[in-house]
Design an enzyme around this catalytic site. Structure first.
Site, PDB file in Angstrom:
ATOM      1  N   ARG A 164       0.821  -1.218   0.000  1.00  0.00           N
ATOM      2  CA  ARG A 164       0.000   0.000   0.000  1.00  0.00           C
ATOM      3  C   ARG A 164       0.856   1.269   0.000  1.00  0.00           C
ATOM      4  O   ARG A 164       0.497   2.279   0.610  1.00  0.00           O
ATOM      5  CB  ARG A 164      -0.944   0.023   1.217  1.00  0.00           C
ATOM      6  CG  ARG A 164      -1.965  -1.098   1.274  1.00  0.00           C
ATOM      7  CD  ARG A 164      -3.009  -0.947   0.181  1.00  0.00           C
ATOM      8  NE  ARG A 164      -4.137  -1.842   0.366  1.00  0.00           N
ATOM      9  CZ  ARG A 164      -4.207  -3.083  -0.124  1.00  0.00           C
ATOM     10  NH1 ARG A 164      -3.209  -3.590  -0.832  1.00  0.00           N
ATOM     11  NH2 ARG A 164      -5.293  -3.812   0.066  1.00  0.00           N
ATOM     12  N   SER A 233     -11.165  -1.085   2.059  1.00  0.00           N
ATOM     13  CA  SER A 233     -10.565  -1.195   3.403  1.00  0.00           C
ATOM     14  C   SER A 233     -10.317   0.210   3.935  1.00  0.00           C
ATOM     15  O   SER A 233      -9.675   1.018   3.270  1.00  0.00           O
ATOM     16  CB  SER A 233      -9.201  -1.889   3.332  1.00  0.00           C
ATOM     17  OG  SER A 233      -9.335  -3.180   2.840  1.00  0.00           O
ATOM     18  N   GLU A 329      -6.457   4.218   5.624  1.00  0.00           N
ATOM     19  CA  GLU A 329      -5.893   4.050   4.282  1.00  0.00           C
ATOM     20  C   GLU A 329      -6.239   5.219   3.350  1.00  0.00           C
ATOM     21  O   GLU A 329      -5.385   5.680   2.594  1.00  0.00           O
ATOM     22  CB  GLU A 329      -6.431   2.733   3.701  1.00  0.00           C
ATOM     23  CG  GLU A 329      -5.521   2.109   2.695  1.00  0.00           C
ATOM     24  CD  GLU A 329      -6.143   0.882   2.048  1.00  0.00           C
ATOM     25  OE1 GLU A 329      -7.160   1.035   1.353  1.00  0.00           O
ATOM     26  OE2 GLU A 329      -5.610  -0.202   2.234  1.00  0.00           O
TER      27      GLU A 329
HETATM   28  N1  EPU Z   1     -11.640 -10.788   9.637  1.00  0.00           N
HETATM   29  C1  EPU Z   1     -12.483 -10.898  10.722  1.00  0.00           C
HETATM   30  N2  EPU Z   1     -13.587 -10.089  10.776  1.00  0.00           N
HETATM   31  C2  EPU Z   1     -13.879  -9.200   9.794  1.00  0.00           C
HETATM   32  C3  EPU Z   1     -13.007  -9.080   8.696  1.00  0.00           C
HETATM   33  C4  EPU Z   1     -11.880  -9.887   8.636  1.00  0.00           C
HETATM   34  O1  EPU Z   1     -12.253 -11.687  11.641  1.00  0.00           O
HETATM   35  O2  EPU Z   1     -14.891  -8.506   9.915  1.00  0.00           O
HETATM   36  C5  EPU Z   1     -10.480 -11.688   9.544  1.00  0.00           C
HETATM   37  C6  EPU Z   1     -10.728 -12.712   8.436  1.00  0.00           C
HETATM   38  O3  EPU Z   1     -11.389 -13.850   8.923  1.00  0.00           O
HETATM   39  C7  EPU Z   1      -9.319 -13.054   7.995  1.00  0.00           C
HETATM   40  C8  EPU Z   1      -8.552 -11.766   8.231  1.00  0.00           C
HETATM   41  O4  EPU Z   1      -9.335 -10.973   9.117  1.00  0.00           O
HETATM   42  O5  EPU Z   1      -8.759 -14.046   8.810  1.00  0.00           O
HETATM   43  C9  EPU Z   1      -8.261 -11.013   6.958  1.00  0.00           C
HETATM   44  O6  EPU Z   1      -9.457 -10.700   6.265  1.00  0.00           O
HETATM   45  P1  EPU Z   1      -9.578 -10.712   4.662  1.00  0.00           P
HETATM   46  O7  EPU Z   1      -8.969 -11.932   4.094  1.00  0.00           O
HETATM   47  O8  EPU Z   1     -10.983 -10.376   4.321  1.00  0.00           O
HETATM   48  O9  EPU Z   1      -8.604  -9.573   4.128  1.00  0.00           O
HETATM   49  P2  EPU Z   1      -8.216  -8.198   4.739  1.00  0.00           P
HETATM   50  O10 EPU Z   1      -6.892  -8.262   5.420  1.00  0.00           O
HETATM   51  O11 EPU Z   1      -9.351  -7.724   5.565  1.00  0.00           O
HETATM   52  C10 EPU Z   1      -6.937  -7.285   2.637  1.00  0.00           C
HETATM   53  C11 EPU Z   1      -6.919  -5.996   1.862  1.00  0.00           C
HETATM   54  C12 EPU Z   1      -8.119  -5.939   0.911  1.00  0.00           C
HETATM   55  C13 EPU Z   1      -8.017  -7.118  -0.034  1.00  0.00           C
HETATM   56  C14 EPU Z   1      -8.000  -8.415   0.792  1.00  0.00           C
HETATM   57  C15 EPU Z   1      -7.729  -9.605  -0.088  1.00  0.00           C
HETATM   58  C16 EPU Z   1      -5.796  -4.368   3.267  1.00  0.00           C
HETATM   59  C17 EPU Z   1      -5.948  -3.191   4.168  1.00  0.00           C
HETATM   60  N3  EPU Z   1      -6.930  -4.887   2.776  1.00  0.00           N
HETATM   61  O12 EPU Z   1      -8.116  -7.273   3.430  1.00  0.00           O
HETATM   62  O13 EPU Z   1      -8.019  -4.732   0.170  1.00  0.00           O
HETATM   63  O14 EPU Z   1      -9.108  -7.144  -0.942  1.00  0.00           O
HETATM   64  O15 EPU Z   1      -6.910  -8.375   1.748  1.00  0.00           O
HETATM   65  O16 EPU Z   1      -6.402  -9.548  -0.531  1.00  0.00           O
HETATM   66  O17 EPU Z   1      -4.679  -4.791   3.005  1.00  0.00           O
HETATM   67  C18 EPU Z   1      -8.731  -2.468  -0.058  1.00  0.00           C
HETATM   68  O18 EPU Z   1      -7.546  -2.139   0.077  1.00  0.00           O
HETATM   69  O19 EPU Z   1      -9.644  -1.614  -0.219  1.00  0.00           O
HETATM   70  C19 EPU Z   1      -9.101  -3.873   0.037  1.00  0.00           C
HETATM   71  C20 EPU Z   1     -10.376  -4.289   0.011  1.00  0.00           C
END
Ligand code: EPU
Length: 344
Positions: A164, A233, A329
């Site tokens: 990012r 995000s 972000e």
């Molecule tokens: N989780 C929870 N509760 C929630 C949301 C997430 O417990 O309400 C847990 C999930 O179970 C999982 C972990 O957190 O174990 C990570 O969640 P997820 O795989 O949905 O990905 P993320 O880390 O929340 C990141 C990016 C997204 C991208 C996804 C997939 C960042 C800040 N965000 O999200 O990017 O689509 O990975 O690669 O790095 C964006 O930047 O706008 C965006 C959507």
């Protein structure tokens, strides 16, 4: 060039914030950009570059010239046995470009399908999803350098892409991105190691299916900005030291985490927010989405101050519970059109 006065930017920012631009111009070429910058200089106005508006927090009034990037076009520059090189206008819609690349058997960007915004914004925060970052496929970025007052091309290496992040984040008022050149693969090398992507793709290991599965996963978790105004995000996933992580995991055994280089660990901000009780919770008309706690939603006519009140409350609760500071972000702008640091 048609400079308009007092333009409502609500339709141009995906968080749907009311924001009146004192001056506004849509530009479709490098020459338009030069003319717009000259106007701003003559009028002693700051310049705010508006792309897809999917990563910005705007105040109610902006006393500046808002330059809306609309440079179009996808041009093939080179081709060899392994790859194709395309120069893409900053105003092309990112998702449409991803679909176009897949339809033309040019591979690499499929994991990045359905990310909102325009191509010109993709290098800025090095957009990433499901184990791929745009920077891996960017060869160079054509910019207007407002310090040196000339157009130039910055190689991917000099963009210094990381999670990012890029040089465009360090120096936000310096460069205006006009075109991005991508080098894409003729033979797909699917990246399936993120979460349950491999399982979703199943036996049909093609780039087309991978793209469809990514679209499906995103649609199942992330709100469509047309239905629920949001900027994806809202916080970055925090990176903490291995020592802090070990300490924290004593009381939180199941905390999702991803080891990083240099003895650091990335923690899932969505999980932290969820654990702090904010999943599906709102303060006034702004809240964290019920299916994905990392996404802040403007449920109805919120102003920037309402958004700030909610995200600061989230930051406070996460800090109290985990001693971790969440960093927003999206980019925050002030009345004079300049980018401001986020303060807690
Ligand atoms: N989780 C929870 N509760 C929630 C949301 C997430 O417990 O309400 C847990 C999930 O179970 C999982 C972990 O957190 O174990 C990570 O969640 P997820 O795989 O949905 O990905 P993320 O880390 O929340 C990141 C990016 C997204 C991208 C996804 C997939 C960042 C800040 N965000 O999200 O990017 O689509 O990975 O690669 O790095 C964006 O930047 O706008 C965006 C959507």
């Amino acid at each position: 060039m048609n400079i308009l006065k007092k333009v409502q930017l609500k339709p141009f920012n995906t968080l749907s914030l009311d924001a009146i631009a004192e001056f506004y111009v849509k530009i479709q070429s490098e020459q338009d950009l030069l003319d717009a910058l000259q106007f701003a200089q003559q009028q002693q106005l700051n310049v705010l570059i508006l792309s897809g508006g999917s990563n910005m927090l705007l105040p109610e009034h902006i006393h500046a010239l808002v330059i809306h990037m609309d440079i179009q076009g996808i041009e093939a520059l080179a081709e060899d046995g392994q790859s194709v090189t395309w120069r893409v206008g900053a105003g092309e819609v990112w998702h449409d470009f991803v679909l176009y690349s897949t339809a033309h058997q040019a591979y690499g960007l499929q994991n990045l399908a359905l990310i909102p915004g325009l191509v010109g914004a993709s290098p800025v925060q090095n957009i990433g999803a499901y184990g791929v970052e745009a920077g891996e496929f960017i060869q160079s970025v054509e910019v207007y350098d407002r310090v040196l007052e000339k157009f130039s091309s910055i190689s991917a290496q000099d963009c210094a892409f990381s999670y990012r992040h890029s040089i465009f984040k360090d120096d936000p008022n310096r460069y205006v991105i006009c075109h991005v050149t991508f080098k894409l693969l003729k033979k797909a090398q699917l990246k399936l190691n993120y979460g349950d992507l491999k399982q979703a793709v199943g036996q049909d290991e093609t780039a087309e299916n991978l793209q469809n599965q990514v679209i499906k996963i995103r649609q199942s978790k992330l709100p469509d900005p047309k239905e629920f105004a949001n900027v994806g995000s809202f916080f970055k996933n925090p990176v903490i030291s291995q020592t802090d992580f070990i300490e924290l995991s004593k009381s939180h055994e199941n905390m999702p985490h991803y080891p990083q280089p240099h003895d650091q660990v990335k923690i899932a901000a969505g999980w932290l927010i969820d654990q702090a009780g904010w999943k599906g919770k709102t303060l006034g008309n702004v809240g964290m989405f019920h299916k994905q706690a990392l996404v802040l939603v403007n449920y109805a006519d919120a102003k920037l101050e309402d958004v700030k009140a909610t995200y600061r409350a989230v930051q406070d609760d996460v800090y109290e519970k985990f001693n971790i500071n969440l960093e927003p972000e999206p980019v925050l702008f002030d009345y004079s059109g300049l980018i401001q640091p986020h303060k807690r």
